[in-house]
Design a protein around this motif. Structure first.
Motif, mmCIF file in Angstrom:
data_model
loop_
_atom_site.group_PDB
_atom_site.id
_atom_site.type_symbol
_atom_site.label_atom_id
_atom_site.label_comp_id
_atom_site.label_asym_id
_atom_site.label_seq_id
_atom_site.Cartn_x
_atom_site.Cartn_y
_atom_site.Cartn_z
ATOM 1 N N ILE A 679 1.408 -1.079 0.154
ATOM 2 C CA ILE A 679 -0.036 0.006 -0.193
ATOM 3 C C ILE A 679 0.600 1.310 -0.258
ATOM 4 N N ALA A 680 0.596 1.973 -1.181
ATOM 5 C CA ALA A 680 1.156 3.430 -1.176
ATOM 6 C C ALA A 680 -0.350 4.762 -0.115
ATOM 7 N N LEU A 681 0.581 5.420 0.308
ATOM 8 C CA LEU A 681 -0.264 6.525 0.390
ATOM 9 C C LEU A 681 -0.021 7.749 0.627
ATOM 10 N N VAL A 682 -0.881 8.358 0.231
ATOM 11 C CA VAL A 682 -0.938 10.152 0.345
ATOM 12 C C VAL A 682 -1.403 11.150 0.573
ATOM 13 N N ASP A 683 -0.836 11.211 2.118
ATOM 14 C CA ASP A 683 -2.096 12.655 3.300
ATOM 15 C C ASP A 683 -2.235 13.961 3.140
ATOM 16 N N PRO A 684 -1.838 14.606 2.852
ATOM 17 C CA PRO A 684 -1.261 15.749 2.730
ATOM 18 C C PRO A 684 -1.574 16.356 3.794
ATOM 19 N N LYS A 685 -3.478 16.560 3.901
ATOM 20 C CA LYS A 685 -3.921 16.685 5.589
ATOM 21 C C LYS A 685 -3.589 16.646 6.829
ATOM 22 N N ARG A 686 -2.865 14.785 6.491
ATOM 23 C CA ARG A 686 -2.746 14.055 7.515
ATOM 24 C C ARG A 686 -3.667 14.052 8.650
#
Length: 863
Positions: A679-686
């Protein structure tokens, strides 16, 4: 501005001009430098208070000599009308010099007053406008343009309309120098109400129309046609007379001393009905009766419309009398009128910041600005002669008025809408109600409106249809809309909202834990809905109902002769009659009409009831959980399927998008080992994936910065290319056949990219991400790499055609607008804008849409 090209339109305008005591006129001439000049345009302004050209008329008379002669005969030769030109000797060459009477030349007038006295450098019209009247942003480039060409450009039309504005204001300024007697109140002429036609600006009225119907907004802006939804039983043509008479009423009570006498009693003795009756009688004698007589002499058939105008005025006067009596508690009899009525008309403009970091100028004009003495609250008043087709559109319009007024006056401003038909009705909105509407809806709507106006007939994604199908029956441009949009091969509607297919492939999970059934009686609700429709003379047969976690779908069969449109237009009425918090979602289906009613005892679809831990083999299909259908079945998507290998997910704040992504991710983790899935996750708002930090399934640490996101996507592209080289060496064409052949199988990779719009502000970042997504979307499925791209703001500039074309799977939770819905789901599907939020979603399966409830994971357990 009203640009008229058709003979009937121009003849009608000429007839209207004949009722005005003074007109400001200019002309534009083609081939003026040749021996055979041709009159191209006649520009006319009839309202001296217009400083923007809102009410300017441009008559296109090129090669229409019969219309020029009609203008000369009815206007120029009429001694009762004062015609004002700047350089009259030139214009009259083309407008019947020998026949013209009662002509004023401002150039000649200015020469008599002398430049020194006026304080100007020369006597040209635009110099006088700039130096005498303080106009700025005066353009002269179009003066020598080719007025014989067609079509005329927007710059030419702006130049043409503004000449009449400059002329009127110069005339008024020159009149001040010679101290003429005040001009009488002009008689009423049915001139359409407008706010602005400046192509660089939008108006509050434009915003209202865009909420009601994006296509009507587009047609109105592109072709300058009518954009009001007027009920068929309405007396046409009463709007502008009502507006003018209402303005005259306020003018009269401020100027005539007897109206102060009606309010001399102290508040305890003062009953609103008494001054209201006195004001109605006096206004009738002084203003309405003379207007009634003159109108009846001209056209006796207008009596029904005149009766409706008077009934509306009586309601308005009653309301104003009540306000004045209330304000007498705070102001004296001598000051209450002046302190209550701040302005009879008030022009507004404001530059709004848009999500794409550009700005949009919005203009508007309120009909009245009044003061409520209790609390010292200003209130912007909007007159409407018919009930607004969409109350949310009305709310958006008046919210803009209040917001722009607050910027000017630096104090809270309430709004009120006074409607005349079918009976006088008042809508009141406080500033506290209006302010959130502006912040939450208006910037996004303005950006959508600009995007719609860029659309051309040969391009995809035209402006969407109105979300209220019944408006099409009373659309002023119904025929134009059908020929302009429906005939276009790119304007194909999406199939209607349908229920899930009867057969769903069984999931690879153990039997699901049964969910407690709701206690609501669906049949009783269905019968109540049937009875309610019968009260509106809509006969339907009840076919049954299905209960979902968030709503009840009632299936109805219209009786023969009952149009589906007659049911669709009752959405707001059903909300009121059934006492439900939001309007039901109504849609035609195969053989019936579905009416989705929100449940009062809404349930969640708990994740643990549907997904259980299991270890699937490495070659098993990798599925993600989408949601629960009306029958309680879990609907999943197979990532190896070309139609669902990559997903675009959209949903505004409160829609449940984050919970949907978390449950989707959990459904993958609960059934696939880390060795088989990364799994690759992108979460700019964290805030979406904090519990998943450090889990063994992660391909790399959770990405939170734009540079890291670009690097991740580039790494996935490299991985994809490496995998295809391995497939080629092994003689395989996809990951499944390759893993069955080798001893070290490759794991599938799922990249979940949340808040994609946050990375789209900078052009360089946007370009890099789009390029990677394009390549992965087009090629990565067979390599076992899958994308799930999610955003709160699915605007056209964020979710570009490149992105959409490479993400075939679509999930739409509640969106902020119909346009956002159509961007996510494609075509003209706007239903996502009317979902209930909190996981209520639409899932596109092939050519059909299915309304589901997403799963909710109350706890995250990765052990």
């Amino acid at each position: 501005m009203f640009y008229l090209t058709r003979t009937a339109e121009i003849q009608s305008a000429i007839a209207q001009f004949a009722a005005h005591p003074i007109l400001w006129i200019d002309t534009e001439v083609a081939d003026w430098h040749t021996p055979v000049p041709r009159l191209s345009l006649i520009q006319v302004l009839a309202q001296e208070t217009d400083c923007t050209g809102e009410f300017a008329y441009i008559l296109d008379v090129l090669e229409k000599r019969e219309l020029v002669q009609e203008f000369i005969g009815k206007i120029m030769a009429n001694p009762e009308i004062e015609k004002v030109f700047h350089n009259a000797s030139y214009d009259l060459k083309f407008l019947g010099k020998s026949q013209s009477q009662n002509v004023t030349c401002t150039l000649k007038w200015a020469r008599q007053l002398k430049r020194d006295r006026l304080g100007v450098s020369n006597l040209k019209l635009k110099t006088l406008a700039a130096e005498l009247c303080q106009f700025s942003d005066i353009h002269t480039e179009e003066q020598s343009s080719d007025w014989g060409q067609r079509p005329l450009s927007q710059r030419q039309l702006r130049y043409a309309k503004m000449d009449t504005v400059y002329l009127a204001q110069v005339y008024l300024k020159l009149r001040q120098f010679t101290e003429p007697k005040p001009s009488p109140i002009p008689p009423i002429v049915t001139m359409p109400k407008s706010e602005s036609s400046d192509p660089k600006s939008l108006t509050a009225t434009n915003v209202r129309v865009a909420f009601e119907c994006p296509r009507l907004f587009y047609l109105g802006q592109k072709f300058g046609k009518m954009t009001m939804f007027i009920p068929t039983d309405n007396a046409f043509g009463i709007g502008n007379p009502f507006h003018e008479l209402a303005k005259q009423f306020v003018t009269l009570i401020l100027e005539a001393p007897e109206f102060t006498e009606f309010l001399t009693d102290s508040p305890p003795k003062l009953n609103a009905n008494t001054p209201a009756q006195q004001m109605q009688n006096r206004f009738y004698d002084l203003r309405f009766y003379p207007y009634l007589q003159s109108t009846m002499q001209a056209d006796p058939h207008k009596l029904p419309a005149l009766n409706q105008i008077w009934l509306g005025l009586k309601g308005l006067i009653q309301r104003y009398a009540e306000l004045l009596v209330t304000n007498r508690q705070f102001y004296s009899a001598d000051s209450v009128l002046a302190k209550t009525f701040i302005a009879r008309e008030f022009s507004l403009n404001y530059q709004f910041d848009l999500p794409d970091r550009t700005r949009q100028l919005v203009k508007g004009q309120v009909d009245n600005l009044i003061m409520h003495g209790q609390g010292d609250r200003l209130c912007a008043v909007e007159y409407k002669t018919y009930q607004t087709a969409d109350l949310s559109a009305q709310l958006a319009q008046v919210a803009l008025y209040s917001y722009m007024l607050k910027q000017q006056r630096n104090c809270p401003v309430d709004s009120a809408v006074y409607c005349v038909l079918p009976e006088f009705k008042e809508y009141r909105y406080t500033w506290e109600e209006l302010e959130p509407t502006v912040h939450q809806l208006i910037p996004h709507k303005l950006q959508q409106m600009r995007d719609w106006l860029r659309w051309e007939p040969s391009h995809p994604n035209p402006p969407p249809r109105t979300p209220q199908a019944h408006l099409c029956e009373i659309c002023p441009q119904q025929q134009k809309c059908q020929t302009f949009f429906e005939s276009s091969p790119v304007a194909v509607d999406s199939p209607p909202l349908t229920s899930p297919p009867p057969a769903v492939k069984p999931p690879l999970t153990p039997p699901q834990t049964p969910v407690p059934k709701p206690t609501q009686n669906a049949d009783a609700i269905g019968q109540q809905l049937t009875d309610t429709l019968k009260s509106f003379k809509i006969n339907v047969d009840y076919l049954g109902a299905a209960i979902g976690p968030a709503f009840i779908r009632v299936k109805l069969k219209p009786a023969p002769g009952i149009k589906v449109a007659s049911i669709l237009k009752l959405s707001a009425d059903l909300q009121v009659q059934l006492g439900i918090p939001v309007a039901p979602l109504i849609a035609p289906q195969a053989g019936y009409v579905s009416v989705d009613l929100p449940r009062g005892d809404r349930e969640t679809a708990e994740f643990s009831h549907y997904i259980h831990r299991q270890q699937n083999p490495g070659d098993a299909p990798v599925k993600i959980a989408i949601g629960i259908d009306l029958d309680g079945n879990l609907i999943e998507a197979d990532l190896s399927d070309p139609n669902t290998c990559h997903f675009l997910v959209g949903g505004t704040t409160g829609s449940g998008k984050s919970e949907f992504l978390r449950s989707l991710l959990l459904s993958l983790l609960h059934r696939n080992q880390p060795s088989h899935l990364k799994i690759a996750l992108v979460d700019p708002k964290r805030v979406t994936f904090p519990e998943f930090e450090g889990m063994p399934w992660l391909l790399s640490p959770i990405v939170k910065e734009s540079e890291q996101a670009i690097a991740l996507m580039a790494e996935l592209v490299c991985d994809m290319e490496t995998r295809y080289r391995k497939f080629e060496s092994a003689g395989c064409n996809d990951i499944t056949s390759y893993n069955r052949k080798v001893t070290n199988p490759l794991p599938r990779i799922v990249c979940i990219f949340d808040e994609y719009a946050d990375f789209m502000a900078e052009k360089e970042i946007r370009t890099d991400l789009e390029l990677s997504i394009k390549r992965l979307g087009a090629m990565a499925r067979a390599a076992g790499i899958h994308l799930i791209i999610a955003t709160q703001r699915p605007e056209a500039k964020v979710v570009t055609p490149i992105i959409r074309s490479n993400l075939p799977g679509r999930v739409a939770l509640r969106t902020a607008s119909e346009a956002d819905s159509s961007i996510i789901l494609g075509g003209q599907e706007t239903s996502a804008a009317y979902l209930l939020g909190k996981g209520d979603l639409l899932y596109q399966m092939g050519s059909q849409l299915h309304r589901l409830q997403s799963l909710f994971a109350s706890r995250i357990d990765l052990s």
